[in-house]
Design a protein around this motif. Structure first.
Motif, mmCIF file in Angstrom:
data_model
loop_
_atom_site.group_PDB
_atom_site.id
_atom_site.type_symbol
_atom_site.label_atom_id
_atom_site.label_comp_id
_atom_site.label_asym_id
_atom_site.label_seq_id
_atom_site.Cartn_x
_atom_site.Cartn_y
_atom_site.Cartn_z
ATOM 1 N N VAL A 7 0.836 -1.235 -0.226
ATOM 2 C CA VAL A 7 -0.086 -0.046 0.157
ATOM 3 C C VAL A 7 0.941 1.209 -0.020
ATOM 4 N N LEU A 8 0.861 1.930 -1.231
ATOM 5 C CA LEU A 8 1.542 3.106 -1.183
ATOM 6 C C LEU A 8 0.980 4.410 -0.554
ATOM 7 N N GLY A 9 1.495 4.904 0.547
ATOM 8 C CA GLY A 9 1.017 6.183 1.168
ATOM 9 C C GLY A 9 0.741 5.729 2.566
ATOM 10 N N ALA A 10 0.527 6.656 3.383
ATOM 11 C CA ALA A 10 0.249 6.350 4.832
ATOM 12 C C ALA A 10 -0.778 7.614 5.471
ATOM 13 N N GLY A 11 -1.595 8.018 4.379
ATOM 14 C CA GLY A 11 -2.764 8.895 5.013
ATOM 15 C C GLY A 11 -3.813 8.188 5.156
ATOM 16 N N VAL A 12 -5.195 8.899 5.546
ATOM 17 C CA VAL A 12 -6.221 8.227 5.935
ATOM 18 C C VAL A 12 -6.590 7.282 4.809
ATOM 19 N N SER A 13 -6.411 7.500 3.770
ATOM 20 C CA SER A 13 -7.100 6.713 2.539
ATOM 21 C C SER A 13 -6.090 5.233 2.649
ATOM 22 N N ALA A 14 -4.791 5.488 2.798
ATOM 23 C CA ALA A 14 -3.724 4.169 2.867
ATOM 24 C C ALA A 14 -4.334 3.308 4.062
ATOM 25 N N GLU A 43 3.046 18.158 1.578
ATOM 26 C CA GLU A 43 2.677 16.828 0.479
ATOM 27 C C GLU A 43 1.839 15.821 1.399
ATOM 28 N N TYR A 44 1.584 16.115 2.564
ATOM 29 C CA TYR A 44 0.659 15.122 3.332
ATOM 30 C C TYR A 44 -0.461 15.800 3.910
ATOM 31 N N ALA A 45 -1.692 15.634 3.214
ATOM 32 C CA ALA A 45 -2.897 16.411 3.414
ATOM 33 C C ALA A 45 -3.603 15.925 4.739
ATOM 34 N N SER A 46 -3.588 14.794 5.242
ATOM 35 C CA SER A 46 -4.263 14.173 6.430
ATOM 36 C C SER A 46 -4.142 14.670 7.601
ATOM 37 N N PRO A 47 -3.028 15.116 8.076
ATOM 38 C CA PRO A 47 -2.842 15.719 9.546
ATOM 39 C C PRO A 47 -3.681 17.137 9.702
ATOM 40 N N TRP A 48 -3.647 17.828 8.381
ATOM 41 C CA TRP A 48 -4.160 19.152 8.466
ATOM 42 C C TRP A 48 -5.784 19.257 8.675
ATOM 43 N N ALA A 49 -6.429 17.982 8.391
ATOM 44 C CA ALA A 49 -7.908 18.150 8.087
ATOM 45 C C ALA A 49 -8.593 18.730 9.672
ATOM 46 N N ARG A 307 -5.831 19.992 -0.328
ATOM 47 C CA ARG A 307 -6.736 19.041 -0.520
ATOM 48 C C ARG A 307 -6.546 18.374 -1.974
ATOM 49 N N PRO A 308 -6.304 17.140 -2.149
ATOM 50 C CA PRO A 308 -6.110 16.430 -3.432
ATOM 51 C C PRO A 308 -7.435 16.327 -4.391
ATOM 52 N N MET A 309 -7.930 17.528 -4.917
ATOM 53 C CA MET A 309 -9.030 17.562 -5.595
ATOM 54 C C MET A 309 -8.652 16.824 -6.743
ATOM 55 N N GLY A 341 -11.767 13.322 2.490
ATOM 56 C CA GLY A 341 -10.847 12.038 2.779
ATOM 57 C C GLY A 341 -11.489 11.327 3.895
ATOM 58 N N TYR A 342 -11.592 11.954 5.100
ATOM 59 C CA TYR A 342 -12.417 11.115 6.278
ATOM 60 C C TYR A 342 -13.738 10.698 6.312
ATOM 61 N N GLN A 343 -14.497 11.691 5.802
ATOM 62 C CA GLN A 343 -15.913 11.374 5.693
ATOM 63 C C GLN A 343 -16.428 10.435 4.497
ATOM 64 N N ALA A 344 -15.607 10.290 3.773
ATOM 65 C CA ALA A 344 -15.549 9.169 2.532
ATOM 66 C C ALA A 344 -14.542 8.000 2.970
HETATM 67 P P1 FAD Z 1 -2.543 12.226 1.955
HETATM 68 O O1 FAD Z 1 -2.893 12.395 3.386
HETATM 69 O O2 FAD Z 1 -1.874 13.570 1.279
HETATM 70 O O3 FAD Z 1 -1.432 11.061 1.828
HETATM 71 C C1 FAD Z 1 -0.603 10.812 0.762
HETATM 72 C C2 FAD Z 1 0.435 9.658 1.527
HETATM 73 O O4 FAD Z 1 1.200 9.239 0.172
HETATM 74 C C3 FAD Z 1 1.543 10.163 2.352
HETATM 75 O O5 FAD Z 1 2.062 9.336 3.332
HETATM 76 C C4 FAD Z 1 2.879 10.598 1.149
HETATM 77 O O6 FAD Z 1 3.835 10.330 2.097
HETATM 78 C C5 FAD Z 1 2.428 9.425 0.363
HETATM 79 N N1 FAD Z 1 3.255 9.367 -0.774
HETATM 80 C C6 FAD Z 1 2.977 10.171 -1.966
HETATM 81 N N2 FAD Z 1 3.606 10.149 -2.998
HETATM 82 C C7 FAD Z 1 4.545 9.215 -2.535
HETATM 83 C C8 FAD Z 1 5.565 8.445 -3.155
HETATM 84 N N3 FAD Z 1 5.778 8.615 -4.398
HETATM 85 N N4 FAD Z 1 6.120 7.342 -2.776
HETATM 86 C C9 FAD Z 1 5.804 6.986 -1.279
HETATM 87 N N5 FAD Z 1 4.848 7.755 -0.560
HETATM 88 C C10 FAD Z 1 4.258 8.640 -1.198
HETATM 89 N N6 FAD Z 1 -11.613 15.624 5.018
HETATM 90 C C11 FAD Z 1 -12.867 15.477 5.587
HETATM 91 O O7 FAD Z 1 -13.526 14.169 5.451
HETATM 92 N N7 FAD Z 1 -13.367 16.264 6.488
HETATM 93 C C12 FAD Z 1 -12.640 17.376 6.983
HETATM 94 O O8 FAD Z 1 -13.257 17.921 7.802
HETATM 95 C C13 FAD Z 1 -11.774 17.730 6.180
HETATM 96 N N8 FAD Z 1 -11.232 18.863 6.605
HETATM 97 C C14 FAD Z 1 -9.922 19.370 5.896
HETATM 98 C C15 FAD Z 1 -9.356 20.569 6.100
HETATM 99 C C16 FAD Z 1 -8.216 21.082 5.372
HETATM 100 C C17 FAD Z 1 -7.544 22.302 5.714
HETATM 101 C C18 FAD Z 1 -7.679 20.063 4.348
HETATM 102 C C19 FAD Z 1 -6.244 20.421 3.726
HETATM 103 C C20 FAD Z 1 -8.199 18.846 4.097
HETATM 104 C C21 FAD Z 1 -9.393 18.519 4.855
HETATM 105 N N9 FAD Z 1 -9.957 17.226 4.551
HETATM 106 C C22 FAD Z 1 -11.285 16.852 5.151
HETATM 107 C C23 FAD Z 1 -9.467 16.624 3.364
HETATM 108 C C24 FAD Z 1 -8.552 15.123 3.807
HETATM 109 O O9 FAD Z 1 -7.581 15.825 4.637
HETATM 110 C C25 FAD Z 1 -8.022 14.780 2.675
HETATM 111 O O10 FAD Z 1 -9.065 14.291 1.597
HETATM 112 C C26 FAD Z 1 -7.366 13.330 3.169
HETATM 113 O O11 FAD Z 1 -6.472 13.711 4.145
HETATM 114 C C27 FAD Z 1 -6.405 12.813 1.843
HETATM 115 O O12 FAD Z 1 -5.819 11.626 2.473
HETATM 116 P P2 FAD Z 1 -4.936 10.617 1.529
HETATM 117 O O13 FAD Z 1 -4.471 9.714 2.316
HETATM 118 O O14 FAD Z 1 -5.765 10.165 0.203
HETATM 119 O O15 FAD Z 1 -3.709 11.604 1.216
#
Ligand code: FAD
Length: 366
Positions: A7-14, A43-49, A307-309, A341-344
């Motif tokens: 699984v590539l990534g460690a945000g909420v989706s991964a 580059e890491y959206a998840s902690p900021w949500a 946000r990854p739109m 990303g969290y609510q879905a």
């Molecule tokens: P990310 O969290 O960005 O994680 C990506 C991961 O992939 C990271 O670990 C990164 O290091 C890794 N990665 C990337 N490229 C590579 C590579 N080439 N090799 C190895 N690793 C790689 N969502 C809600 O549901 N409710 C909310 O209230 C909400 N509020 C938000 C408020 C703000 C200000 C923001 C910015 C976002 C908010 N969101 C909210 C949206 C939510 O944060 C994102 O949709 C979600 O965090 C996306 O998660 P992700 O795991 O897909 O991506």
């Protein structure tokens, strides 16, 4: 033999996808990521949500189905597992007629509907009466939502993965096919799950040009509001927003925000920060003692997340991708989660899990 998965990534989706797969007990899983829970990086959206459950998917769309499927699990975690850092919170959504047609008005179009599809999903949904509306507000709804303390929830997801035998490793892949060689067994993975968020814009083998950043700026404060509040727009600009989210378990309160399309700036804009704080105190005066203004906000930090739109919405799809050396890799994508990303998270991860199972059927394996 269990199939090997990276699984590539460690945000909420991964982490959510890895956990659902790990619970099956028939996969040997490595999470490989450039950023891990505990990191704060642009580059890491998840902690900021925030993060809360404020559905924005239009009725009948895939996003609606993902948000609908996610609520029961978030509610279960909030009621049964306090260690996750998720609690129930009352939420009020205000609507102003003049916000129709603005960027934020469009973003919150479903959220602000009085007949929203989620009225039968979340508890205690109701339309506020005219006498309950503050000046300048044309309508409002309220319901019970949750708010997630991301500083606790992401590590909790990681620890649940570890408990189920998942190995976590730091690593950066420049091409999606490289990730197949990063499995902890030293053998090539049978499948890679791509949860790289906005980085899929540039990741070799994916390069999805329909991804773009939706820049969000927040202020984390120690002040405690009585309820979470959002509103359909502001008078400060079409892409500025106002929302207040009280995180569980000492996580502080998030004041937002904005949704700036195609803006990559990682540093907080101090002028925008002042506008956010002013709007939040105006909308929710109980954030500060009576008669006080933003000087009474006790700031923990200012932050920016991207946000990854994605133009077509969340991508949960199977694909076979050739590496630079010509080797084929089975890939399941789960990226492009925008501001939801969290609510879905559970709905999207369950869909990804089904695709992984399909891809690893004996006949489908490469
Ligand atoms: P990310 O969290 O960005 O994680 C990506 C991961 O992939 C990271 O670990 C990164 O290091 C890794 N990665 C990337 N490229 C590579 C590579 N080439 N090799 C190895 N690793 C790689 N969502 C809600 O549901 N409710 C909310 O209230 C909400 N509020 C938000 C408020 C703000 C200000 C923001 C910015 C976002 C908010 N969101 C909210 C949206 C939510 O944060 C994102 O949709 C979600 O965090 C996306 O998660 P992700 O795991 O897909 O991506």
């Amino acid at each position: 033999m269990p199939a090997n998965i990276v699984v590539l990534g460690a945000g909420v989706s991964a982490l959510t996808t890895a956990l659902l797969l790990a619970r099956k007990g028939r996969y040997d899983i490595t999470i490989v990521a450039k950023h891990m829970p505990g990191d704060y990086d642009i580059e890491y959206a998840s902690p900021w949500a925030g993060a809360n459950y404020s559905p924005v998917g239009k009725a009948g769309t895939l996003l609606e189905s993902f948000e609908r499927a996610t609520w029961p699990e978030l509610a279960r975690l909030a009621s049964d597992l306090p260690e996750c850092g998720i609690h129930f919170q009352d939420e009020v959504i205000y609507r102003r007629a003049k916000d129709v047609g603005t960027a934020t008005g469009a973003w919150f179009a479903e959220l602000t509907r009085e007949d929203a599809w989620f009225k039968d999903v979340v508890p205690n949904f109701r339309v506020l009466s005219q006498s309950e509306l503050p000046a300048g507000i044309d309508g409002a709804t309220s319901f019970t939502s949750v708010c997630i303390n991301t500083a606790l929830y992401l590590p909790w997801l990681a620890s649940q993965c570890l408990k189920h035998g998942v190995i976590l490793r730091r690593g950066t892949a420049s091409h999606i096919a490289d990730a197949a060689a990063m499995h902890h067994s030293g053998k090539r993975a049978d499948l890679v799950v791509n949860c790289t968020g906005l980085s899929s814009l540039r990741l070799g083998g994916v390069e999805d040009s329909t991804l773009y950043p939706g820049r969000g700026q927040i202020v984390l404060v120690r002040n405690v509001p009585k309820t979470m509040v959002s509103i359909s727009g502001t008078d400060d600009g079409s892409d500025e927003a106002t929302y207040i989210m009280h995180r569980a378990a000492g996580g502080g309160c998030i004041l937002g925000g904005c949704m700036q399309k195609d803006r990559w700036e990682s540093q907080p804009d101090p002028n925008l920060a002042i506008r956010i704080m002013k709007r939040c105190v105006e909308l929710c005066p109980d954030l500060v003692p009576e008669g006080k203004g933003i000087e009474a906000l006790d700031v923990v930090r200012h932050g920016v997340g991207l946000r990854p739109m994605r133009t077509g919405g969340i991508r949960v799809e199977r694909e076979v991708i050739s590496g630079l050396g010509g080797e084929e890799v089975n890939v399941v994508h789960n990226y492009g989660h925008g501001g939801y990303g969290y609510q879905a998270s559970y709905g999207a991860s369950q869909a990804a899990e089904r695709l992984v199972e399909e891809a690893l059927q004996p006949k489908a394996r490469l």
